[in-house]
Enzyme design. Structure first.
Site, short mmCIF file in Angstrom:
data_model
loop_
_atom_site.label_atom_id
_atom_site.label_comp_id
_atom_site.label_asym_id
_atom_site.label_seq_id
_atom_site.Cartn_x
_atom_site.Cartn_y
_atom_site.Cartn_z
N HIS A 9 -4.25 -5.40 11.79
CA HIS A 9 -3.90 -3.99 11.96
C HIS A 9 -2.53 -3.81 12.63
O HIS A 9 -2.36 -2.91 13.44
CB HIS A 9 -4.96 -3.27 12.80
CG HIS A 9 -6.33 -3.31 12.22
ND1 HIS A 9 -7.45 -2.86 12.91
CD2 HIS A 9 -6.80 -3.74 11.02
CE1 HIS A 9 -8.53 -3.01 12.15
NE2 HIS A 9 -8.17 -3.55 11.01
N ASN B 82 -7.91 -6.45 2.05
CA ASN B 82 -8.54 -6.07 3.33
C ASN B 82 -10.06 -6.00 3.21
O ASN B 82 -10.64 -6.32 2.17
CB ASN B 82 -7.94 -4.75 3.84
CG ASN B 82 -8.34 -3.56 2.99
OD1 ASN B 82 -9.18 -3.67 2.09
ND2 ASN B 82 -7.76 -2.42 3.27
N GLY B 83 -10.70 -5.58 4.29
CA GLY B 83 -12.16 -5.53 4.35
C GLY B 83 -12.76 -4.26 3.77
O GLY B 83 -13.96 -4.03 3.90
N VAL C 295 13.93 -8.81 -0.63
CA VAL C 295 15.12 -8.07 -0.21
C VAL C 295 15.75 -8.82 0.96
O VAL C 295 15.08 -9.16 1.93
CB VAL C 295 14.76 -6.63 0.17
CG1 VAL C 295 15.93 -5.93 0.84
CG2 VAL C 295 14.33 -5.87 -1.08
N ALA D 2 3.29 1.41 7.82
CA ALA D 2 2.59 1.49 9.11
C ALA D 2 3.53 1.26 10.30
O ALA D 2 3.14 1.52 11.44
CB ALA D 2 1.45 0.47 9.15
N PRO E 177 -6.80 0.64 9.47
CA PRO E 177 -5.60 1.45 9.19
C PRO E 177 -5.39 1.94 7.76
O PRO E 177 -4.58 2.82 7.54
CB PRO E 177 -4.46 0.53 9.61
CG PRO E 177 -5.01 -0.85 9.58
CD PRO E 177 -6.48 -0.74 9.81
N THR F 272 0.83 -1.20 0.00
CA THR F 272 0.00 0.00 0.00
C THR F 272 0.87 1.26 0.00
O THR F 272 0.73 2.13 -0.86
CB THR F 272 -0.93 -0.01 1.23
OG1 THR F 272 -1.59 -1.29 1.28
CG2 THR F 272 -1.98 1.07 1.13
#
Ligand SMILES: *[C@@H]1O[C@H](CO)[C@@H](O)[C@H](O)[C@H]1NC(C)=O
Ligand SMILES: *[C@@H]1O[C@H](CO)[C@@H](O)[C@H](O)[C@H]1NC(C)=O
Ligand SMILES: *[C@@H]1O[C@H](CO)[C@@H](O)[C@H](O)[C@H]1NC(C)=O
Ligand SMILES: *[C@@H]1O[C@H](CO)[C@@H](O)[C@H](O)[C@H]1NC(C)=O
Ligand SMILES: *[C@@H]1O[C@H](CO)[C@@H](O)[C@H](O)[C@H]1NC(C)=O
Ligand SMILES: *[C@@H]1O[C@H](CO)[C@@H](O)[C@H](O)[C@H]1NC(C)=O
Ligand SMILES: *[C@@H]1O[C@H](CO)[C@@H](O)[C@H](O)[C@H]1NC(C)=O
Length: 610
Positions: free
Chosen positions: A544, A117-118, A258, A577, A588, A41
Site C-alpha cells: 500500500h 492485488n488481493g 521512461v 497514489a 488502496p 491502475t
C-alpha cells in the site's frame, strides 16, 4: 482545436506487438496531445477518459498479462503472483525491524497493482479524505463529499449472490456505483466461519456497519473486484483498457521504460525520453498538451528526480540539473506496517480453510470453479474487515496523544530535513491528532477472520519514509526506505492493537470456536516482549505505498497542487497514489481509481475537452 490529430500515448515495459491498441516503437507518432507515463491502475483510467474526448494519447509501461490463472482466478490471487509482473526491488535494511530488508510490491504489468492485488474493493472513511481536504483551504474539493461521486463513477456493484444469503451480507446500495467499469461483487462461496468475524466485533460492542462504503468506521462486509459474469478479476486492464484499446487515438507502447521528462526553456514539459533497456537507444516523443505521470508511488519520484525535479542537494550530488527544487519529491512515504499473530480454532465450522490442504477437496473445488464458476476458487483474500479508531482499541489514547504532542517532529525526519518538510509533517500530525480525539479516523485494521490469524495492520503511522535515487540510470532501482517505527509511538500503538487482538480471542463468539493463540504465545506478555515480537515479525509494507509526491502546498513539502500539476514547471501532472498526502485507512485500489477519475476530469477541464 485540439482535434487535428489528438491522442493519449501510454508508455509501459514488454511488448506483445500483435495485440490491439499496442504500437511498436516504430509506430509511435512524433507527437501526441497527452503522454501518460505508466499503464497501471491510474494510467489506464486517465487514458480511457482522455481518449474518449478524441485527444491523442500514448501510454508506456510494463507488460501485458497473458490471462494466467493467477491473474484471473480469485483464489490464486495471492497464492501465486507471476514474478515477471512485479519489480524485483528490496528495501534498505530497517533498523527498527531487526535490521531486516524486505521485498517491495510494485506491479510491472498493464493494469498495475489492480492486476495482482488481493481484490479488496473498500474505501477509507469520511475522516480519511477530509484529512486531505483540511490540509489547506486550496484542497477543499478533495474531501469525502467530493470524492464519493468519483468512487461510484468507477464501479458497477452487484447484489450478493443467493448462495451466500444465509450469511446476511449487508450493503447500502446508495454508497455504490451502478454503471462504472469495475465490477464489484461477493463470491458465491464463503467459509461458514466468515460471518462469525463480524459477530466477534459485536461482542466487544463495536458497530457492525451496514456498509463500509458509506464512510463509517467499524466492522463491515467488503466486496471484491470480481466480475460475477465470469467469476474472474475485474481490473484496470479488463475495465478501462480492453473495451477502448481499438480507439485510433489511443496508443500503448509496452517494453519500454521512461528515462526522463524533457523541458523547454520555459520549464514546460514537452517530451518524454524512453528506452527498452539500460544500454538501448533513447527515443523521444512529444506532448502538445500535457505529460501525465502514473508510474506508481515508487517510480513516480524516481522519474521526477531523473528529470530534475526534487531536492536540489540530492539532485546536485548526482549532477542532475535542477528544473524545480522540490524537497518533498519521494518524501512522506507511507504504508501499513503489519504482522500476523498465529491463532487457530479447535472447534472450527466446516468446511474451513484447513480443507484447502486436502488434495481431494481442493481438486473438487477447482473442478467446480471450472465447470460452474462456484466454490472456494471464487474467493480471494477476504470479504470483511474492521477499521477502528484508537479509542476503541485501547484506553491509553490520552497517553498516546501526549507522547506525540511532546515530540519535536523534526527529530523523526531525516537529519537536516528542510523547513517545508518539518512544517508538512507537523500539519499532518495535528490533523491526525484531531482525528484521534474525534474518533473519526481508523488506526487499526483487522481483516480475514476465517481463522483467528488476522493481520494486525497499522493504518495511520506517524513515521515517514522516503524514496530516493542514488544513480542517474533509470534502469537502476530507486532506493526505498520505509523507516518503519522510526517514530516509536507507532510501535506502542501496534502493541495496543495486538492486545486488542488477544481480547478478540476471548470473545464469546471466537471462544465458541475454540480460538487459541499459537504465536507469539502465552509467554509473551509484557509490553517489551510484545514490542520485541513485533519488531522481529512485522513487515513495513503490505503493498500500500503512497504519498511520495503529495498534494499539499509547496510550503508544506507538497509536490502537486490540487489540480495535480507539479510545482515549478508547466505541462506536467501526477495522477497515481503518490499524490495522496496521508495514507487512507483502507486497501488502496478503490481510492486510486477515484483519484484517477477525478484527475481525468481535472485534466479535461484544464484543456477544455468537454
Ligand atoms: C531478484 O533479484 C535478486 C537479486 O538481484 C535475484 O537473486 C533474484 O533471482 C531475482 N528474482 C527474480 C524473480 O528475478
Ligand atoms: C441472518 O439474519 C436472520 C434474520 O435476522 C437471523 O435469524 C440469522 O441468525 C442471521 N444469520 C446469521 C448467520 O447471522
Ligand atoms: C458491551 O456493552 C454492554 C452493555 O452496555 C456491557 O454490559 C458490556 O460489558 C460491554 N462489553 C464490552 C466487551 O465492552
Ligand atoms: C501457525 O501455527 C501452526 C501450528 O503450529 C503452524 O502449522 C503454522 O505454520 C503457523 N503459521 C504460521 C504462519 O507461522
Ligand atoms: C455443476 O453444477 C451442475 C448442476 O448443479 C452439477 O450437476 C454438476 O455436478 C456441477 N459440476 C461439478 C464439477 O461439480
Ligand atoms: C544504491 O542503493 C542501494 C540500496 O537501495 C544499494 O544496494 C546500491 O549499492 C546503491 N548504489 C550506489 C551506486 O550507491
Ligand atoms: C516463548 O516460548 C517460545 C517457545 O518455547 C520461545 O521460542 C520464545 O523464545 C519464548 N519467548 C519469550 C519472550 O520468552
Amino acid at each position: 482545436m485540439y482535434l487535428s490529430y489528438s491522442a493519449v500515448l501510454l508508455l509501459t515495459a514488454i511488448a506483445t506487438p500483435t495485440w490491439a491498441g499496442l504500437v511498436k516503437q516504430n509506430q509511435v507518432k512524433s507527437k501526441y496531445d497527452f503522454i501518460i507515463v505508466g499503464g497501471g491502475t491510474s494510467g489506464l483510467v486517465v487514458a480511457n477518459r482522455l481518449s474518449a474526448t478524441g485527444s491523442k494519447s500514448l501510454s508506456i509501461i510494463g507488460e501485458l498479462d497473458a490471462g494466467e490463472d493467477s491473474v484471473k482466478i480469485p483464489r490464486l490471487a495471492l497464492e501465486h503472483i507471476e514474478p515477471k509482473y512485479q519489480f524485483n526491488i528490496t528495501t534498505v535494511p530497517q533498523p527498527q525491524l531487526d535490521n531486516r530488508a524486505f521485498p517491495i510490491y510494485a506491479a510491472h504489468v498493464v493494469g498495475g497493482g489492480s492486476t495482482i492485488n488481493g481484490m479488496f474493493f473498500d474505501r477509507g472513511s469520511k475522516g480519511d479524505y477530509n484529512l486531505w481536504r483540511d490540509i489547506d483551504r486550496s484542497q477543499a474539493k478533495w474531501g469525502w463529499d467530493d470524492l464519493l461521486p468519483k468512487f461510484t463513477m468507477s464501479e458497477t456493484f452487484h447484489l450478493p449472490p443467493s448462495e451466500i444469503s444465509s450469511l446476511n451480507v449487508t450493503f447500502d446500495i446508495k454508497a455504490h456505483g451502478t454503471g462504472g467499469p469495475i465490477h464489484s461483487s461477493y463470491p458465491p462461496f464463503l467459509f461458514p466461519a466468515t460471518r462469525k468475524f463480524l459477530d466477534v466485533f459485536s461482542d466487544v460492542n463495536i458497530t457492525v456497519q451496514r456498509d463500509g462504503g458509506s464512510g463509517n468506521l467499524g466492522a463491515f462486509w467488503i466486496p471484491n473486484t470480481l466480475d460475477p459474469a465470469s467469476m474472474t478479476r475485474s481490473y484496470a486492464r479488463s475495465a478501462y483498457w480492453d473495451p477502448v484499446s481499438r480507439r485510433p487515438n489511443l496508443d500503448l507502447l509496452t517494453g519500454n521504460k521512461v528515462t526522463k521528462i524533457i523541458f523547454d526553456r520555459n520549464k514546460r514539459a514537452v517530451q518524454v525520453e524512453y528506452a527498452s533497456s539500460r544500454n538501448g537507444a533513447r527515443s523521444t516523443v512529444g506532448a502538445r498538451s500535457e505529460i501525465i505521470i502514473a508510474a506508481g508511488s515508487q517510480h513516480t519520484p524516481q522519474i521526477l528526480m531523473l528529470s530534475g525535479i526534487g531536492d536540489k542537494d540530492t539532485l546536485g550530488s548526482l549532477r542532475i540539473p535542477v528544473i524545480s527544487d522540490l524537497p518533498g519529491v519521494g518524501q512522506n512515504l507511507q504504508d501499513h506496517p503489519a504482522f500476523t499473530p498465529n491463532g487457530s480454532f479447535t472447534n472450527d465450522l466446516t468446511p474451513n480453510p484447513g480443507y484447502l490442504k486436502d488434495d481431494i477437496w481442493n481438486n473438487e473445488q477447482f473442478q467446480l470453479y471450472n465447470a460452474n464458476k462456484t466454490g472456494v476458487y471464487t474467493t480471494s483474500v477476504a470479504n470483511e474487515g474492521a477499521f477502528l479508531p484508537l479509542s476503541q482499541v485501547t484506553d491509553k489514547v490520552n497517553q498516546i496523544i501526549d507522547a506525540i504532542q511532546r515530540q519535536n517532529p523534526a527529530e523523526y525526519l531525516l537529519p537536516r530535513a528542510r523547513r517545508c518538510l518539518v512544517d508538512g509533517v507537523k500539519k499532518q500530525r495535528d490533523l491526525i491528532l484531531k482525528g484521534i480525539k474525534d474518533s473519526n479516523i481508523a488506526f487499526a485494521e483487522y481483516v480475514n477472520g476465517i481463522t483467528p490469524s488476522t493481520p494486525v495492520a497499522l493504518q495511520k503511522p506517524f513515521s515517514r519514509g522516503f524514496i530516493s535515487i542514488n544513480s542517474t540510470d533509470a534502469f537502476s532501482d530507486p532506493v526505498i526506505d520505509f523507516r518503519t517505527f522510526t517514530n516509536p509511538v507507532d510501535l506502542d500503538i501496534m502493541v495496543e492493537m495486538f492486545k486488542f487482538w488477544r481480547k478478540l480471542l476471548t470473545t464469546q463468539t471466537w471462544k465458541g470456536l475454540g480460538a487459541n493463540e499459537i504465536a507469539p504465545g502465552p509467554n509473551v506478555t509484557s509490553d517489551d516482549q510484545i514490542r520485541a515480537y513485533i519488531k522481529s515479525n512485522a513487515v513495513p509494507t503490505i503493498a500500500h505505498p503512497c504519498c511520495t509526491a503529495a498534494m499539499m502546498p509547496a510550503g508544506l513539502g507538497g509536490v502537486v497542487c490540487p489540480e495535480l500539476k507539479v510545482y515549478g514547471v508547466d505541462g506536467l501532472s501526477i495522477v497515481d497514489a503518490s499524490i495522496m498526502p496521508i495514507i487512507p485507512s483502507t486497501h488502496p485500489v478503490a481510492t486510486v481509481y477515484a483519484i484517477a477519475e477525478k484527475a481525468a476530469e481535472i485534466i479535461k477541464y484544464r484543456h477544455r475537452l468537454f
